[in-house]
Design a protein around this motif. Structure first.
Motif, PDB file in Angstrom:
ATOM      1  N   LEU A  18     -21.975  18.841   3.098  1.00 29.38           N
ATOM      2  CA  LEU A  18     -22.397  17.860   4.093  1.00 29.38           C
ATOM      3  C   LEU A  18     -23.769  17.284   3.763  1.00 29.38           C
ATOM      4  CD1 LEU A  18     -21.307  19.552   7.453  1.00 29.38           C
ATOM      5  CD2 LEU A  18     -20.201  17.653   6.263  1.00 29.38           C
ATOM      6  N   ALA A  19     -24.703  18.145   3.345  1.00 31.45           N
ATOM      7  CA  ALA A  19     -26.047  17.680   3.010  1.00 31.45           C
ATOM      8  C   ALA A  19     -26.008  16.657   1.881  1.00 31.45           C
ATOM      9  CB  ALA A  19     -26.927  18.863   2.623  1.00 31.45           C
ATOM     10  N   ASN A  20     -25.135  16.876   0.910  1.00 33.83           N
ATOM     11  CA  ASN A  20     -25.043  15.947  -0.214  1.00 33.83           C
ATOM     12  C   ASN A  20     -24.337  14.654   0.166  1.00 33.83           C
ATOM     13  OD1 ASN A  20     -26.076  17.201  -2.924  1.00 33.83           O
ATOM     14  ND2 ASN A  20     -25.119  18.881  -1.813  1.00 33.83           N
ATOM     15  N   VAL A  21     -23.328  14.736   1.029  1.00 32.72           N
ATOM     16  CA  VAL A  21     -22.681  13.511   1.527  1.00 32.72           C
ATOM     17  C   VAL A  21     -23.689  12.674   2.307  1.00 32.72           C
ATOM     18  CG1 VAL A  21     -20.932  12.590   3.089  1.00 32.72           C
ATOM     19  CG2 VAL A  21     -20.370  14.509   1.598  1.00 32.72           C
ATOM     20  N   GLY A  22     -24.526  13.338   3.120  1.00 37.84           N
ATOM     21  CA  GLY A  22     -25.509  12.623   3.926  1.00 37.84           C
ATOM     22  C   GLY A  22     -26.524  11.865   3.103  1.00 37.84           C
ATOM     23  N   ASN A  23     -26.734  12.283   1.883  1.00 36.87           N
ATOM     24  CA  ASN A  23     -27.701  11.639   1.004  1.00 36.87           C
ATOM     25  C   ASN A  23     -27.203  10.310   0.435  1.00 36.87           C
ATOM     26  OD1 ASN A  23     -28.919  11.533  -2.053  1.00 36.87           O
ATOM     27  ND2 ASN A  23     -30.384  12.438  -0.638  1.00 36.87           N
ATOM     28  N   ILE A  24     -25.890  10.132   0.405  1.00 42.10           N
ATOM     29  CA  ILE A  24     -25.279   9.046  -0.364  1.00 42.10           C
ATOM     30  C   ILE A  24     -25.456   7.639   0.217  1.00 42.10           C
ATOM     31  CG2 ILE A  24     -23.016   8.111  -1.039  1.00 42.10           C
ATOM     32  CD1 ILE A  24     -24.230  10.122  -2.955  1.00 42.10           C
ATOM     33  N   PRO A  25     -25.257   7.402   1.535  1.00 42.75           N
ATOM     34  CA  PRO A  25     -25.275   6.015   2.023  1.00 42.75           C
ATOM     35  C   PRO A  25     -26.554   5.257   1.721  1.00 42.75           C
ATOM     36  CG  PRO A  25     -24.381   7.479   3.694  1.00 42.75           C
ATOM     37  CD  PRO A  25     -24.926   8.355   2.609  1.00 42.75           C
ATOM     38  N   LEU A  26     -27.687   5.947   1.663  1.00 37.85           N
ATOM     39  CA  LEU A  26     -28.967   5.265   1.508  1.00 37.85           C
ATOM     40  C   LEU A  26     -29.017   4.386   0.265  1.00 37.85           C
ATOM     41  CD1 LEU A  26     -30.864   8.422   2.589  1.00 37.85           C
ATOM     42  CD2 LEU A  26     -31.224   6.224   3.706  1.00 37.85           C
ATOM     43  N   SER A  28     -26.546   4.005  -2.079  1.00 35.60           N
ATOM     44  CA  SER A  28     -25.278   3.343  -2.401  1.00 35.60           C
ATOM     45  C   SER A  28     -25.188   1.972  -1.751  1.00 35.60           C
ATOM     46  CB  SER A  28     -24.097   4.209  -1.947  1.00 35.60           C
ATOM     47  OG  SER A  28     -24.023   5.396  -2.688  1.00 35.60           O
ATOM     48  N   LEU A  29     -25.575   1.884  -0.494  1.00 35.03           N
ATOM     49  CA  LEU A  29     -25.537   0.602   0.207  1.00 35.03           C
ATOM     50  C   LEU A  29     -26.556  -0.372  -0.362  1.00 35.03           C
ATOM     51  CD1 LEU A  29     -25.060   1.818   3.888  1.00 35.03           C
ATOM     52  CD2 LEU A  29     -23.390   0.636   2.455  1.00 35.03           C
ATOM     53  N   TYR A 182     -24.696  -4.716  11.076  1.00 36.74           N
ATOM     54  CA  TYR A 182     -25.208  -3.766  12.077  1.00 36.74           C
ATOM     55  C   TYR A 182     -24.300  -2.540  12.156  1.00 36.74           C
ATOM     56  CZ  TYR A 182     -28.744  -6.891  14.124  1.00 36.74           C
ATOM     57  OH  TYR A 182     -29.844  -7.674  14.342  1.00 36.74           O
ATOM     58  N   ILE A 183     -22.996  -2.781  12.193  1.00 35.60           N
ATOM     59  CA  ILE A 183     -22.031  -1.676  12.266  1.00 35.60           C
ATOM     60  C   ILE A 183     -22.144  -0.795  11.024  1.00 35.60           C
ATOM     61  CG2 ILE A 183     -19.573  -1.090  12.307  1.00 35.60           C
ATOM     62  CD1 ILE A 183     -19.135  -3.711  13.881  1.00 35.60           C
ATOM     63  N   LEU A 184     -22.224  -1.421   9.861  1.00 38.03           N
ATOM     64  CA  LEU A 184     -22.269  -0.672   8.603  1.00 38.03           C
ATOM     65  C   LEU A 184     -23.533   0.175   8.501  1.00 38.03           C
ATOM     66  CD1 LEU A 184     -21.168  -0.089   5.748  1.00 38.03           C
ATOM     67  CD2 LEU A 184     -22.403  -2.124   4.959  1.00 38.03           C
ATOM     68  N   ILE A 185     -24.689  -0.416   8.748  1.00 41.62           N
ATOM     69  CA  ILE A 185     -25.955   0.285   8.520  1.00 41.62           C
ATOM     70  C   ILE A 185     -26.214   1.337   9.596  1.00 41.62           C
ATOM     71  CG2 ILE A 185     -28.452   0.048   8.275  1.00 41.62           C
ATOM     72  CD1 ILE A 185     -26.721  -1.029   5.949  1.00 41.62           C
ATOM     73  N   PHE A 186     -26.062   0.985  10.864  1.00 39.51           N
ATOM     74  CA  PHE A 186     -26.325   1.967  11.914  1.00 39.51           C
ATOM     75  C   PHE A 186     -25.300   3.105  11.884  1.00 39.51           C
ATOM     76  CE2 PHE A 186     -28.977  -1.385  13.769  1.00 39.51           C
ATOM     77  CZ  PHE A 186     -30.067  -0.636  14.209  1.00 39.51           C
ATOM     78  N   GLY A 187     -24.040   2.780  11.578  1.00 41.88           N
ATOM     79  CA  GLY A 187     -23.026   3.825  11.460  1.00 41.88           C
ATOM     80  C   GLY A 187     -23.317   4.761  10.306  1.00 41.88           C
ATOM     81  N   SER A 188     -23.716   4.204   9.169  1.00 41.94           N
ATOM     82  CA  SER A 188     -24.026   5.021   7.990  1.00 41.94           C
ATOM     83  C   SER A 188     -25.242   5.912   8.229  1.00 41.94           C
ATOM     84  CB  SER A 188     -24.284   4.119   6.779  1.00 41.94           C
ATOM     85  OG  SER A 188     -23.142   3.360   6.464  1.00 41.94           O
ATOM     86  N   MET A 189     -26.243   5.376   8.923  1.00 42.32           N
ATOM     87  CA  MET A 189     -27.442   6.167   9.181  1.00 42.32           C
ATOM     88  C   MET A 189     -27.180   7.304  10.174  1.00 42.32           C
ATOM     89  SD  MET A 189     -29.666   5.225   7.094  1.00 42.32           S
ATOM     90  CE  MET A 189     -28.203   5.070   6.048  1.00 42.32           C
ATOM     91  N   ALA A 190     -26.235   7.090  11.083  1.00 43.41           N
ATOM     92  CA  ALA A 190     -25.840   8.181  11.981  1.00 43.41           C
ATOM     93  C   ALA A 190     -25.208   9.314  11.176  1.00 43.41           C
ATOM     94  CB  ALA A 190     -24.861   7.664  13.039  1.00 43.41           C
ATOM     95  N   VAL A 191     -24.374   8.959  10.211  1.00 46.42           N
ATOM     96  CA  VAL A 191     -23.763   9.959   9.329  1.00 46.42           C
ATOM     97  C   VAL A 191     -24.836  10.681   8.518  1.00 46.42           C
ATOM     98  CG1 VAL A 191     -22.275  10.276   7.307  1.00 46.42           C
ATOM     99  CG2 VAL A 191     -21.545   8.777   9.176  1.00 46.42           C
ATOM    100  N   THR A 192     -25.783   9.942   7.992  1.00 43.69           N
ATOM    101  CA  THR A 192     -26.860  10.544   7.200  1.00 43.69           C
ATOM    102  C   THR A 192     -27.655  11.554   8.021  1.00 43.69           C
ATOM    103  OG1 THR A 192     -27.091   8.667   5.693  1.00 43.69           O
ATOM    104  CG2 THR A 192     -29.035  10.056   5.995  1.00 43.69           C
TER     105      THR A 192
END
Length: 449
Positions: A18-26, A28-29, A182-192
């Motif tokens: 989970l910690a490594n998945v959380g690192n990815i959106p930053l 990658s996007l 907005y959906i993409l970035i805020f959703g991804s940051m919640a996952v992070t």
């Protein structure tokens, strides 16, 4: 070194995943959608964005080693050394990241100033999060088999996280509206936030340094670690290959938008690549145990290069695009898990040669190389678009723009990845035999210091 029980349980492995998945959106996007967003939605000059990417990586060149040095000096708390900094870094980084994407949108003036400041700050704030995460693997266990297992889990986290972004993001922002971003970035940051913090809370740091003067290193010695051949050849390989793959993914959004005329096609190709990558990841450790990490890692680069060559038969052929994705998936499946294992081998080599434990130092230097590569890869498309006459927001682009997109998404990545394979295959010195010998020497307390 003092070690507690070295066994890693299933729940802790899930937390590490989970910690490594959380690192990815930053990142990658940023690499895939940032230039597209700011040229088509916000209307900024692509050349100015290219300059931003280059300037930011100069700043990162300062921040990465310094941050790694201070993290290695950070005291060991009840939570360990790196877990508290991972949580703190995640919170700070996510806040800055949101302002990076939307600060210029929300402000009527100073858009370039806002983008430049928040992007430069990202280099420092992401360091706290990223270097702490990359320093966890060596301190979670000293057992080689457990480290190989964690390396695979880390690669799976990165691979699945990146694939999720590649599959879902084009669908979410296919409309090209500000609201979709907005959906993409805020959703991804919640996952992070959720994944990174839960992951940090769920792992343990078992391997701790003795804290003796012999194990400590100075800031000057940190840069001297680069003189070792395994370290600099691996870093050069990662630099070349990451520029290539980041170019491909960064211009992929433009390729599918303006060459294939359908951004959603990117999702289908990403699904194929994901499935094949997972199969490659499953096979890679088995092959590495028999043939050595060096040989299998090199094979992955060669296969990935073959996938790019296939695309040249007809760059617009959807069949060849999917076939290229199969080759890229095999190559990525080999390269991903083994890259972290090779980094751990290099950390061990530094300890063997110097007597210094420097997990965060090697991780920070590796982080700098990766981010420098992403900066170069981010700058090239910006300059290319400006030079070829890109028209922001226009559905039909000049022929020169289409040629530039094809060059940056297929030809240049091919050249760079081929160069990476040549460097690694001819210069990297640590095969299976050498790694086994160094491991045994460290276990017996022998070094060349």
């Amino acid at each position: 070194m003092k070690a507690k029980s070295q066994k890693i349980g299933a729940l802790e492995k899930v937390s590490f995943f989970l910690a490594n998945v959380g690192n990815i959106p930053l990142m990658s996007l940023l690499s895939s959608f940032f230039t597209l967003f700011y040229t088509t939605i916000v209307g900024l000059d692509p050349a100015a964005l290219g300059t931003l990417f280059l300037i930011s990586k100069v700043a990162d060149g300062i921040s990465d080693p310094i941050m790694g040095y201070f993290l290695d000096k950070f005291p060991v708390t009840k939570m360990g050394k790196f877990r508290p900094m991972l949580i703190l870094g995640t919170v700070i980084c996510v806040i800055n990241y949101i302002f990076l994407w939307f600060g210029a949108v929300w402000s009527p003036v100073g858009k370039y100033v806002i983008v430049y400041i928040t992007y430069l700050l990202l280099g420092w704030t992401f360091d706290i999060m990223d270097i702490s995460l990359n320093s966890l693997l060596p301190v979670m266990t000293a057992e080689n088999k457990e480290r190989n297992s964690l390396s695979l889990i880390k690669a799976l986290g990165y691979g699945l996280g990146g694939a999720a972004i590649s599959i879902l993001a084009p669908i979410i922002v296919a409309s090209g509206t500000l609201e979709s971003y907005y959906i993409l970035i805020f959703g991804s940051m919640a996952v992070t936030l959720v994944f990174s913090i839960l992951g940090a809370l769920g792992v343990k740091e078992r391997v701790t340094p003795k804290g003796t003067d012999d194990e400590r290193y100075s800031l000057r010695e940190l840069f001297q670690f680069l003189r070792f051949k395994p370290v600099w050849t691996h870093f050069l390989t990662i630099l070349l290959s990451t520029v290539g793959t980041s170019l491909s993914s960064g211009t992929g959004t433009f390729f599918y938008t303006y060459i294939m005329k359908d951004l959603k096609l990117m999702s289908g190709v990403s699904v194929v690549s994901l499935v094949i990558t997972l199969l490659g990841m499953a096979v890679a450790p088995v092959l590495a145990n028999k043939l050595g990490k060096k040989n299998v890692f090199l094979a992955g680069i060669i296969v990935a290069v073959g996938g790019s060559l296939i695309r040249f038969i007809d760059v617009r052929s959807l069949l060849l695009i999917y076939l290229g994705a199969v080759f890229a998936g095999i190559g990525g499946g080999f390269i991903g898990p083994l890259a972290y294992g090779i980094q751990a081998d290099n950390t061990m080599y530094v300890q063997y040669k110097t007597g210094k434990r420097a997990e965060a130092a090697v991780a920070s230097l590796s982080s700098f190389v990766s981010k420098a590569a992403q900066g170069v890869a981010g700058a090239i498309p910006g300059y290319m678009l400006a030079a070829t006459g890109f028209i922001g927001g226009a559905a039909q682009q000049p022929q020169s723009v289409e040629g530039g997109i094809i060059f940056c998404s297929i030809m240049l990545p091919l050249i760079l990845c081929a160069a990476a394979g040549l460097v690694f295959g001819t210069l990297y010195p640590l095969g299976k035999k050498e790694v086994d010998e160094i491991t045994l020497a460290i276990e017996q307390g022998v070094s060349t210091k």
